[in-house]
Structures are given as C-alpha cells and as structure tokens.
Design an enzyme around this catalytic site. Structure first.
Site, mmCIF file in Angstrom:
data_model
loop_
_atom_site.group_PDB
_atom_site.id
_atom_site.type_symbol
_atom_site.label_atom_id
_atom_site.label_comp_id
_atom_site.label_asym_id
_atom_site.label_seq_id
_atom_site.Cartn_x
_atom_site.Cartn_y
_atom_site.Cartn_z
ATOM 1 N N GLU A 72 -64.241 24.265 -10.492
ATOM 2 C CA GLU A 72 -64.861 25.463 -9.506
ATOM 3 C C GLU A 72 -66.330 25.622 -10.002
ATOM 4 O O GLU A 72 -66.725 26.942 -9.539
ATOM 5 C CB GLU A 72 -63.920 26.752 -9.981
ATOM 6 C CG GLU A 72 -62.492 26.764 -9.839
ATOM 7 C CD GLU A 72 -62.015 26.501 -8.215
ATOM 8 O OE1 GLU A 72 -62.735 26.318 -7.496
ATOM 9 O OE2 GLU A 72 -60.809 26.836 -8.239
ATOM 10 N N HIS A 132 -57.682 34.106 -10.671
ATOM 11 C CA HIS A 132 -56.624 34.093 -9.669
ATOM 12 C C HIS A 132 -55.717 35.130 -9.822
ATOM 13 O O HIS A 132 -54.440 34.940 -9.893
ATOM 14 C CB HIS A 132 -55.955 32.568 -9.653
ATOM 15 C CG HIS A 132 -56.711 31.610 -9.469
ATOM 16 N ND1 HIS A 132 -56.384 30.302 -10.042
ATOM 17 C CD2 HIS A 132 -57.963 31.348 -8.920
ATOM 18 C CE1 HIS A 132 -57.178 29.496 -9.753
ATOM 19 N NE2 HIS A 132 -58.241 29.999 -9.212
ATOM 20 N N TYR A 174 -65.431 54.156 -7.177
ATOM 21 C CA TYR A 174 -65.794 53.258 -8.187
ATOM 22 C C TYR A 174 -65.848 51.872 -7.555
ATOM 23 O O TYR A 174 -66.608 51.313 -8.239
ATOM 24 C CB TYR A 174 -64.695 53.499 -9.137
ATOM 25 C CG TYR A 174 -64.481 54.799 -9.800
ATOM 26 C CD1 TYR A 174 -65.309 55.455 -10.491
ATOM 27 C CD2 TYR A 174 -63.251 55.722 -9.044
ATOM 28 C CE1 TYR A 174 -65.247 56.800 -10.634
ATOM 29 C CE2 TYR A 174 -63.307 56.876 -9.592
ATOM 30 C CZ TYR A 174 -63.876 57.500 -10.155
ATOM 31 O OH TYR A 174 -63.941 58.815 -10.534
#
Length: 215
Positions: free
Chosen positions: A70, A91, A116
């Site tokens: 990745e 994930h 937030y």
C-alpha cells in the site's frame, strides 16, 4: 524519541484502539528526504526497528524491510502536500464498513454529524475501489480535487495524513468514530450539522471541507 520509536508506539496505539486487526494496515513518516513505511506482513502492534522500509521521496525503495504493497497511498499524500509528515492506513471495522456504503456527498463520504469530525479530520472523500497494492491508489490521492487529509477507500478502509505521527493517529481514531456514529444513525431521522455550522468550524479550526479549490 526517534522517528522509528514514534512509529512503533503509534502502531501499538492503533492496535490498542481496535483499528488494525491481524497484520492489516500500515503506517509511515517522512523524515527529511526519506520515507519510513512499515513492511509488508507486519503487525502494527509488534513493530520492530527492522520492520521498516526506507524510501526516497518518489517512492523508490532504498533499503530496509520489504515495503508494504500500500506504499503508493503514502507516497501520494506526501507528494500532494509537504505539510503531511505521517500517514496511517487501516482496515478498521467501522471505516471499512462505511466505505462499503454510498458516500454522503461528493464533498465527503462521511456526514458532518459531530463538530469533532469537522474540526479534527475535515472532509473525507470516497476514493474509488482499486485492487489492494495498485499504484492507482496513489494516483487517486493526487488527483482528488480540493484539500483533504483523510479519505475512505471504497470497500477497503481508511487513510489519513497528519503533520505529525501523533496527529495522524488521532485523525484515524476520530474518523473511525465518525464512521461508527454514521452507521449507528443510518436509516434514522438524524440531525446533521448545517452548512453554516460546518463552515464556522472549518474556518475556526483551519479544517478542509470545501472542494472549491482544485489541487
């Protein structure tokens, strides 16, 4: 504390928060003209100094462990904005679940339900599904219009960037919570923050929301 020590501590924090099951997820930091990224197949909760690949700014591997597949995601964020000094890709269950649903809007996959989320994360667009490890993941990050520092990857998970490792971890946790709240309120007559409320928060906290400015 060294950059490596910070990354190791951050990996443990992500696992402790329930954001990185098994050997999923990866983390990186930019250190001057090099990028340190966790190696493929490593558990973020048990990282060691030898578990990091050393990359050039363009993603070329210069040594260390075998880089995570990745890595293009991380390089894309660093090339997109020099203010990004750390990237977290996980994930996590709530963000991954929400990434399998239709996006809230073109601005953000996740709706503005709490101040937030707007303050700490800002808009989080949904990037298209790609095969894990596809170089196109990095291209998608670079080509997404507007300013952003977090995104959902369709049917995959989340990725966030920060000016520091601690900030990137905090944003990953906040994004996970925003997805959890969105899932809990799905199908209800929920109340979202108004456009005016979002704009006020984004301006006060210098948080990206609009896509008016194309990168």
């Amino acid at each position: 504390m060294s950059i490596v020590d910070e990354l190791i501590a951050a990996g443990r924090a992500l696992v402790d928060a329930g954001l990185s099951p098994g050997t999923s997820g990866n983390i990186s930091a930019r250190d001057d003209d090099r990028i340190l990224v966790s190696g493929t197949g490593t558990s973020l909760g048990a990282l060691r100094p030898e578990d990091f690949a050393i990359l050039a700014a363009d993603g070329t591997v210069h040594g260390g462990a075998k880089a995570s597949k990745e890595t293009p995601l991380h390089v894309g964020f660093y090339q997109r904005d020099p203010a990004h000094h750390a990237v977290v890709h996980v994930h996590s269950p709530q963000a991954t679940a929400f990434s399998c649903t239709a996006p809230w809007s073109e601005v953000s996959a996740v709706p503005p339900l709490t101040p937030y989320f707007v303050m700490r994360v800002g808009r989080a667009p949904l990037l298209p599904y790609r095969m894990p490890g596809s170089p196109q993941l990095g291209t998608d990050v670079l080509e997404e219009p507007g300013t952003f520092r977090a995104a959902l990857l369709a049917n995959h998970g989340s990725v966030v960037a920060g000016a520091s490792i601690a900030e990137a971890v905090e944003r990953a946790v906040e994004l996970e919570e925003a997805c959890r709240i969105a899932l809990l309120t799905a199908g209800t007559d929920r109340r979202e923050l108004s456009a005016e409320q979002v704009a006020e928060l984004a301006q006060r906290w210098n948080s990206p929301w609009s896509v008016a400015t194309v990168h």
